[in-house]
Enzyme design. Structure first.
Site, mmCIF file in Angstrom:
data_model
loop_
_atom_site.group_PDB
_atom_site.id
_atom_site.type_symbol
_atom_site.label_atom_id
_atom_site.label_comp_id
_atom_site.label_asym_id
_atom_site.label_seq_id
_atom_site.Cartn_x
_atom_site.Cartn_y
_atom_site.Cartn_z
ATOM 1 N N LYS A 13 28.974 4.969 -15.789
ATOM 2 C CA LYS A 13 27.293 4.985 -15.390
ATOM 3 C C LYS A 13 27.355 5.723 -15.017
ATOM 4 C CE LYS A 13 27.252 1.018 -13.178
ATOM 5 N NZ LYS A 13 28.480 0.629 -13.011
ATOM 6 N N ARG A 88 20.036 -5.806 -12.930
ATOM 7 C CA ARG A 88 21.909 -6.087 -12.287
ATOM 8 C C ARG A 88 21.600 -7.253 -12.185
ATOM 9 N NH1 ARG A 88 24.147 -1.457 -9.553
ATOM 10 N NH2 ARG A 88 26.294 -1.721 -8.958
ATOM 11 N N ARG A 127 37.678 7.831 -7.225
ATOM 12 C CA ARG A 127 36.263 7.860 -7.683
ATOM 13 C C ARG A 127 36.323 9.060 -6.054
ATOM 14 N NH1 ARG A 127 31.478 4.913 -8.951
ATOM 15 N NH2 ARG A 127 31.736 3.192 -7.498
ATOM 16 N N ARG A 160 33.911 7.121 -1.185
ATOM 17 C CA ARG A 160 32.827 5.693 -1.133
ATOM 18 C C ARG A 160 33.370 4.364 0.123
ATOM 19 N NH1 ARG A 160 29.416 4.474 -6.287
ATOM 20 N NH2 ARG A 160 29.852 2.629 -5.278
ATOM 21 N N ARG A 171 33.177 -6.654 -5.497
ATOM 22 C CA ARG A 171 32.252 -6.252 -6.707
ATOM 23 C C ARG A 171 32.241 -6.618 -7.995
ATOM 24 N NH1 ARG A 171 33.266 -0.270 -4.825
ATOM 25 N NH2 ARG A 171 31.703 0.302 -6.521
HETATM 26 P P1 ADP Z 1 30.280 3.866 -12.565
HETATM 27 O O1 ADP Z 1 29.092 4.656 -11.886
HETATM 28 O O2 ADP Z 1 30.066 2.773 -13.496
HETATM 29 O O3 ADP Z 1 31.005 2.796 -10.888
HETATM 30 P P2 ADP Z 1 31.584 6.401 -12.229
HETATM 31 O O4 ADP Z 1 30.987 7.071 -13.059
HETATM 32 O O5 ADP Z 1 30.761 6.608 -11.042
HETATM 33 O O6 ADP Z 1 31.434 4.711 -12.349
HETATM 34 O O7 ADP Z 1 32.973 6.799 -12.488
HETATM 35 C C1 ADP Z 1 34.012 6.103 -11.644
HETATM 36 C C2 ADP Z 1 35.460 6.984 -11.194
HETATM 37 O O8 ADP Z 1 35.986 6.494 -12.845
HETATM 38 C C3 ADP Z 1 35.081 8.283 -11.190
HETATM 39 O O9 ADP Z 1 35.718 8.775 -9.964
HETATM 40 C C4 ADP Z 1 34.713 8.795 -12.019
HETATM 41 O O10 ADP Z 1 35.222 10.387 -12.243
HETATM 42 C C5 ADP Z 1 36.047 8.333 -13.588
HETATM 43 N N1 ADP Z 1 35.208 8.739 -14.823
HETATM 44 C C6 ADP Z 1 34.384 7.993 -15.207
HETATM 45 N N2 ADP Z 1 34.729 8.298 -16.620
HETATM 46 C C7 ADP Z 1 35.665 8.109 -17.149
HETATM 47 C C8 ADP Z 1 36.895 7.864 -18.005
HETATM 48 N N3 ADP Z 1 35.922 8.425 -19.059
HETATM 49 N N4 ADP Z 1 38.041 8.467 -17.993
HETATM 50 C C9 ADP Z 1 38.090 8.211 -17.221
HETATM 51 N N5 ADP Z 1 37.821 8.468 -15.480
HETATM 52 C C10 ADP Z 1 36.270 8.895 -15.133
HETATM 53 P P1 ADP Z 2 28.939 0.835 -8.696
HETATM 54 O O1 ADP Z 2 29.863 2.317 -8.524
HETATM 55 O O2 ADP Z 2 29.859 -0.046 -8.363
HETATM 56 O O3 ADP Z 2 28.316 0.436 -9.856
HETATM 57 P P2 ADP Z 2 26.425 1.841 -7.584
HETATM 58 O O4 ADP Z 2 26.861 3.038 -6.680
HETATM 59 O O5 ADP Z 2 25.412 1.386 -8.601
HETATM 60 O O6 ADP Z 2 27.815 0.720 -7.727
HETATM 61 O O7 ADP Z 2 26.398 0.976 -5.958
HETATM 62 C C1 ADP Z 2 26.515 0.518 -5.165
HETATM 63 C C2 ADP Z 2 26.045 -0.737 -3.893
HETATM 64 O O8 ADP Z 2 24.580 -0.604 -4.325
HETATM 65 C C3 ADP Z 2 26.079 -2.454 -5.053
HETATM 66 O O9 ADP Z 2 27.788 -2.915 -4.855
HETATM 67 C C4 ADP Z 2 25.285 -2.546 -4.678
HETATM 68 O O10 ADP Z 2 25.379 -3.394 -3.027
HETATM 69 C C5 ADP Z 2 23.729 -1.670 -4.861
HETATM 70 N N1 ADP Z 2 22.815 -2.124 -5.566
HETATM 71 C C6 ADP Z 2 23.083 -1.235 -6.251
HETATM 72 N N2 ADP Z 2 22.442 -1.151 -7.321
HETATM 73 C C7 ADP Z 2 21.464 -2.141 -7.024
HETATM 74 C C8 ADP Z 2 20.709 -3.434 -8.136
HETATM 75 N N3 ADP Z 2 20.454 -3.003 -9.502
HETATM 76 N N4 ADP Z 2 21.110 -4.687 -7.408
HETATM 77 C C9 ADP Z 2 21.204 -4.659 -6.143
HETATM 78 N N5 ADP Z 2 22.575 -4.274 -5.601
HETATM 79 C C10 ADP Z 2 22.315 -2.726 -6.217
#
Ligand code: ADP
Ligand code: ADP
Ligand code: ZN
Length: 215
Positions: A13, A88, A127, A160, A171
């Protein structure tokens, strides 16, 4: 263009939001990033949120709903926005819908990234994020030019606190229990589009653009 990016932790995302932000010139609104900033600054809200985040649980709805409601009223959102990690829960989705109708705005699409569980775990454990500018990397799939150092600002790359195996599992459970029902929710309003998130980063970006340009 008013978009939501939906998907489990590690689906991509954040990565796709940044590419869409650049493509359309509209801001990414990441509740995770905003909460981490508040935790770092030790604001009262950050202090309250930290315990939930460290445990892999969701921060209470009223907290995140408040942050997003304020953010959406800023002028840079007038041309559109990309919500990353919000809503969420169904309660958050209802609150968003209320806020948008008060602003006379509507969603264009809810993009749900489809990624296998094994791939999610590999993405989360690899990541890394730049401590200074926040740019995201992956040790294997999106590595920096120089090991451990941000390609944009040379900042240190860090992991992280919640990207460790036990919290990742929690999660994932939280996602399945509280967030996955949103696919059904947005499917009922005809906004949901499922995109294969297993492809390489640039290919997923192209799939999203192809959908948005065709719709
Ligand atoms: P989210 O925001 O959904 O938690 P991230 O965008 O942070 O996910 O992506 C999680 C990890 O996977 C990051 O280290 C990112 O560089 C990697 N990543 C994201 N998209 C891809 C993909 N299409 N293929 C391989 N790795 C990816
Ligand atoms: P991910 O990479 O797992 O998608 P995020 O960076 O979006 O994680 O979120 C990290 C943490 O921040 C979540 O595990 C949650 O504790 C909190 N968080 C983020 N967005 C929300 C939301 N919309 N509602 C509740 N908690 C949230
Ligand atoms: Zn950097």
């Amino acid at each position: 263009m008013n978009l939501i990016l939906l998907g489990p932790p590690g689906a991509g995302k954040g990565t796709q939001s940044v590419l869409l932000e650049r493509h359309f010139g509209i801001p990414q609104i990441s509740t995770g990033d905003m909460l981490r900033t508040a935790v770092k600054a030790a604001t009262p809200m950050g202090t309250q949120a930290k315990g939930f985040m460290d445990a892999g649980n969701l921060v209470p709805d009223h907290v995140v709903v408040g942050i997003v409601r304020e953010r959406l009223q800023e002028t840079d959102c007038l041309a559109g926005f990309i919500l990353d990690g919000f809503p969420r829960t169904v309660a958050q989705a209802d609150a968003l819908s209320e806020s948008l109708s008060q602003l006379s705005r509507a969603l264009d699409a809810v993009i749900s990234l489809q990624v296998d569980t094994d791939a999610l775990v590999e993405r989360l454990t690899g990541r890394r994020t730049c401590k200074d500018c926040g740019k995201g990397y992956h040790l294997k799939f999106d590595p920096p030019a120089v090991n451990g150092s941000c390609s944009v600002c040379s900042g240190e790359l860090v992991q992280r606190d919640d990207d460790h195996e036990e919290t990742i599992r929690r999660r994932m459970d939280t996602y399945h229990q509280q967030t996955a029902p949103l696919e059904q929710y947005y499917s009922q309003s005809g906004l949901l589009v499922k995109i294969d998130g297993m492809d390489a980063i640039d290919d997923v970006h192209r799939s999203i653009l192809a959908y948005l340009q065709a719709s």
